[in-house]
Design a protein around this motif. Structure first.
Motif, mmCIF file in Angstrom:
data_model
loop_
_atom_site.group_PDB
_atom_site.id
_atom_site.type_symbol
_atom_site.label_atom_id
_atom_site.label_comp_id
_atom_site.label_asym_id
_atom_site.label_seq_id
_atom_site.Cartn_x
_atom_site.Cartn_y
_atom_site.Cartn_z
ATOM 1 N N LEU A 158 0.895 -0.948 0.083
ATOM 2 C CA LEU A 158 -0.033 -0.124 -0.098
ATOM 3 C C LEU A 158 0.934 1.200 -0.247
ATOM 4 C CD1 LEU A 158 -2.760 -0.799 2.603
ATOM 5 C CD2 LEU A 158 -2.703 -1.084 0.138
ATOM 6 N N THR A 159 0.247 2.337 -0.428
ATOM 7 C CA THR A 159 1.112 3.726 -0.336
ATOM 8 C C THR A 159 1.251 4.138 1.035
ATOM 9 O OG1 THR A 159 -1.039 4.922 -0.916
ATOM 10 C CG2 THR A 159 0.216 4.139 -2.598
ATOM 11 N N ALA A 160 2.083 5.274 1.089
ATOM 12 C CA ALA A 160 2.077 5.783 2.559
ATOM 13 C C ALA A 160 0.763 6.297 2.952
ATOM 14 C CB ALA A 160 3.155 6.967 2.389
ATOM 15 N N TRP A 161 -0.034 6.889 1.734
ATOM 16 C CA TRP A 161 -1.409 7.642 2.133
ATOM 17 C C TRP A 161 -2.344 6.473 2.466
ATOM 18 C CZ3 TRP A 161 -3.420 11.960 3.243
ATOM 19 C CH2 TRP A 161 -4.684 12.239 3.293
ATOM 20 N N GLU A 162 -2.230 5.393 1.904
ATOM 21 C CA GLU A 162 -3.109 4.382 2.128
ATOM 22 C C GLU A 162 -2.990 3.683 3.541
ATOM 23 O OE1 GLU A 162 -4.169 2.735 -2.491
ATOM 24 O OE2 GLU A 162 -2.437 1.871 -1.396
ATOM 25 N N ASN A 163 -1.950 3.508 3.853
ATOM 26 C CA ASN A 163 -1.312 3.209 5.334
ATOM 27 C C ASN A 163 -1.827 3.865 6.167
ATOM 28 O OD1 ASN A 163 0.476 0.637 5.582
ATOM 29 N ND2 ASN A 163 1.224 1.294 3.718
ATOM 30 N N VAL A 164 -2.293 5.017 6.223
ATOM 31 C CA VAL A 164 -2.617 5.784 7.360
ATOM 32 C C VAL A 164 -4.238 6.036 7.124
ATOM 33 C CG1 VAL A 164 -2.535 8.191 8.101
ATOM 34 C CG2 VAL A 164 -0.755 7.573 7.250
ATOM 35 N N GLN A 165 -4.643 6.129 5.749
ATOM 36 C CA GLN A 165 -6.076 6.104 5.583
ATOM 37 C C GLN A 165 -6.701 5.039 6.059
ATOM 38 O OE1 GLN A 165 -6.830 9.453 5.921
ATOM 39 N NE2 GLN A 165 -8.482 8.781 4.472
ATOM 40 N N ILE A 210 -3.824 15.344 8.150
ATOM 41 C CA ILE A 210 -2.814 14.387 7.844
ATOM 42 C C ILE A 210 -1.921 14.954 6.812
ATOM 43 C CG2 ILE A 210 -2.389 12.139 6.938
ATOM 44 C CD1 ILE A 210 -5.469 11.364 8.013
ATOM 45 N N LYS A 211 -2.285 15.644 5.748
ATOM 46 C CA LYS A 211 -1.128 15.945 4.759
ATOM 47 C C LYS A 211 -0.374 16.845 5.205
ATOM 48 C CE LYS A 211 -4.070 14.982 0.497
ATOM 49 N NZ LYS A 211 -4.602 15.505 -0.622
ATOM 50 N N GLU A 212 -0.727 17.692 6.301
ATOM 51 C CA GLU A 212 0.032 18.653 7.008
ATOM 52 C C GLU A 212 1.074 18.147 7.771
ATOM 53 O OE1 GLU A 212 -2.511 21.049 9.511
ATOM 54 O OE2 GLU A 212 -3.001 22.634 7.791
ATOM 55 N N TRP A 213 0.865 16.737 8.289
ATOM 56 C CA TRP A 213 1.998 15.950 9.246
ATOM 57 C C TRP A 213 2.716 15.608 8.010
ATOM 58 C CZ3 TRP A 213 -1.986 13.091 12.769
ATOM 59 C CH2 TRP A 213 -2.129 13.784 13.934
ATOM 60 N N PHE A 214 2.258 14.996 6.853
ATOM 61 C CA PHE A 214 3.395 14.386 5.761
ATOM 62 C C PHE A 214 4.266 15.662 5.587
ATOM 63 C CE2 PHE A 214 0.600 10.960 5.388
ATOM 64 C CZ PHE A 214 1.396 9.710 4.757
ATOM 65 N N ASP A 245 6.096 14.274 -0.573
ATOM 66 C CA ASP A 245 6.172 13.659 -1.875
ATOM 67 C C ASP A 245 5.980 12.039 -1.865
ATOM 68 O OD1 ASP A 245 8.723 13.477 -0.415
ATOM 69 O OD2 ASP A 245 9.946 13.524 -2.141
ATOM 70 N N LYS A 246 5.913 11.602 -0.724
ATOM 71 C CA LYS A 246 5.756 9.978 -0.674
ATOM 72 C C LYS A 246 4.445 9.782 -0.375
ATOM 73 C CE LYS A 246 10.427 9.537 -1.059
ATOM 74 N NZ LYS A 246 10.860 8.965 -2.086
ATOM 75 N N LEU A 247 3.499 10.340 -0.633
ATOM 76 C CA LEU A 247 1.988 10.194 -0.445
ATOM 77 C C LEU A 247 1.590 8.899 -1.341
ATOM 78 C CD1 LEU A 247 0.379 13.682 -0.292
ATOM 79 C CD2 LEU A 247 0.227 12.057 1.506
ATOM 80 N N GLU A 248 1.899 8.909 -2.567
ATOM 81 C CA GLU A 248 1.536 7.834 -3.397
ATOM 82 C C GLU A 248 2.686 6.709 -3.587
ATOM 83 O OE1 GLU A 248 -1.330 7.608 -4.205
ATOM 84 O OE2 GLU A 248 -1.767 9.594 -3.082
ATOM 85 N N SER A 249 3.818 6.883 -2.934
ATOM 86 C CA SER A 249 4.914 5.662 -2.931
ATOM 87 C C SER A 249 4.490 4.475 -2.195
ATOM 88 C CB SER A 249 6.218 6.429 -2.404
ATOM 89 O OG SER A 249 6.583 7.478 -3.228
ATOM 90 N N LYS A 250 4.460 3.407 -2.754
ATOM 91 C CA LYS A 250 4.573 2.258 -1.727
ATOM 92 C C LYS A 250 5.432 1.934 -0.611
ATOM 93 C CE LYS A 250 2.295 -0.543 -5.287
ATOM 94 N NZ LYS A 250 2.154 -1.826 -6.000
ATOM 95 N N ALA A 251 4.823 1.912 0.600
ATOM 96 C CA ALA A 251 5.549 1.651 1.713
ATOM 97 C C ALA A 251 6.926 0.686 1.574
ATOM 98 C CB ALA A 251 4.954 1.299 2.900
ATOM 99 N N GLY A 252 6.769 -0.185 0.780
ATOM 100 C CA GLY A 252 7.987 -1.266 0.778
ATOM 101 C C GLY A 252 8.862 -0.664 -0.091
ATOM 102 N N ARG A 253 8.901 0.546 -0.611
ATOM 103 C CA ARG A 253 9.952 0.897 -1.340
ATOM 104 C C ARG A 253 10.522 2.293 -0.892
ATOM 105 N NH1 ARG A 253 7.090 0.480 -7.511
ATOM 106 N NH2 ARG A 253 6.985 -1.727 -7.632
ATOM 107 N N GLY A 311 13.556 5.068 7.804
ATOM 108 C CA GLY A 311 13.391 6.189 8.253
ATOM 109 C C GLY A 311 12.094 7.077 7.738
ATOM 110 N N GLN A 312 11.734 6.808 6.465
ATOM 111 C CA GLN A 312 10.586 7.626 5.892
ATOM 112 C C GLN A 312 9.608 6.408 6.392
ATOM 113 O OE1 GLN A 312 11.813 7.033 1.853
ATOM 114 N NE2 GLN A 312 12.310 9.033 1.270
#
Length: 214
Positions: A101-108, A122-126, A133-141, A145-146
């Motif tokens: 899942l993306t970073a955003w999906e993991n939170v949502q 939530i976006k303010e915390w990001f 810039d990682k909202l749509e990046s898959k967490a596994g990638r 630290g990110q």
């Protein structure tokens, strides 16, 4: 929930030891809502065990854990579900994000259940944590630290009386450590919550009310 109390808790794995040099094991240790605690531990002293006892994932101990006056070993599954949903937030050391899942999906995926934060918040915390810039990046990638920063955001999208952060900044530089500490502190203050941070080395530089040696 106003207090978490460890009363003469001894993990079964330590029960044969005659002298346990700890300020938590085989002692009375109390954590109060609204206060800030650091639990320092050397490797092998039971830090993960300590976290598991608070969260109810393990019960292999002698002694009593209490939430206020309630003995947690008597809780049913539905009680623990309520505790984890409304009273204790937790940042896992191993993070437990969904890598596909993306970073955003993991939170949502959690916020969709709690309905606790707006997308704007939530976006303010990001943004503050430097991962907008990682909202749509898959967490596994993402780097560890990110991922730690994503996991912290996920931990905060719920009501809580206490937040337990298990080695939350192990892979962060000072700038990101300070940003994450600020976000966690602000949200805890907003909810009047207590904070319990564990560390086997590097830890958030905060004004702790009490430091326990595990």
């Amino acid at each position: 929930m106003k207090t978490i109390t460890f009363d003469k808790i001894i993990p079964n794995v330590f029960s044969s030891q005659q002298d346990i040099d700890s300020e938590i094991w085989n002692c009375k240790a109390e954590f109060e809502k609204g206060k800030l605690y650091l639990v320092e531990a050397e490797s092998g002293k039971g830090k993960s065990t300590f976290c598991s006892y608070i969260l109810g994932y393990r019960h292999d101990y002698e002694g009593t854990v209490r939430f206020d006056n309630a003995i947690t070993s008597e809780f049913k599954v539905k009680d623990w579900t309520e505790i984890r949903k409304k009273h204790i937030a937790f940042l896992f050391q191993e993070l437990r994000l969904f890598p596909e899942l993306t970073a955003w999906e993991n939170v949502q995926i959690k916020n969709d259940i709690t309905k606790f934060k707006t997308e704007k918040e939530i976006k303010e915390w990001f943004e503050k944590l430097g991962i907008s810039d990682k909202l749509e990046s898959k967490a596994g990638r993402m780097s560890f630290g990110q991922q730690q920063r994503v996991a912290m955001i996920r931990a905060l999208v719920q009501p809580f009386d206490f937040i337990l952060a298990d080695e939350p900044i192990s892979h962060l530089d000072d700038k990101n450590s300070e940003a994450m500490a600020e976000i966690m502190m602000n949200e805890a203050r907003r909810q009047g919550a207590g904070i319990i941070v564990t560390s086997i080395g590097k830890h958030m530089e905060l004004n702790y009310d009490k430091t326990y040696r595990l």
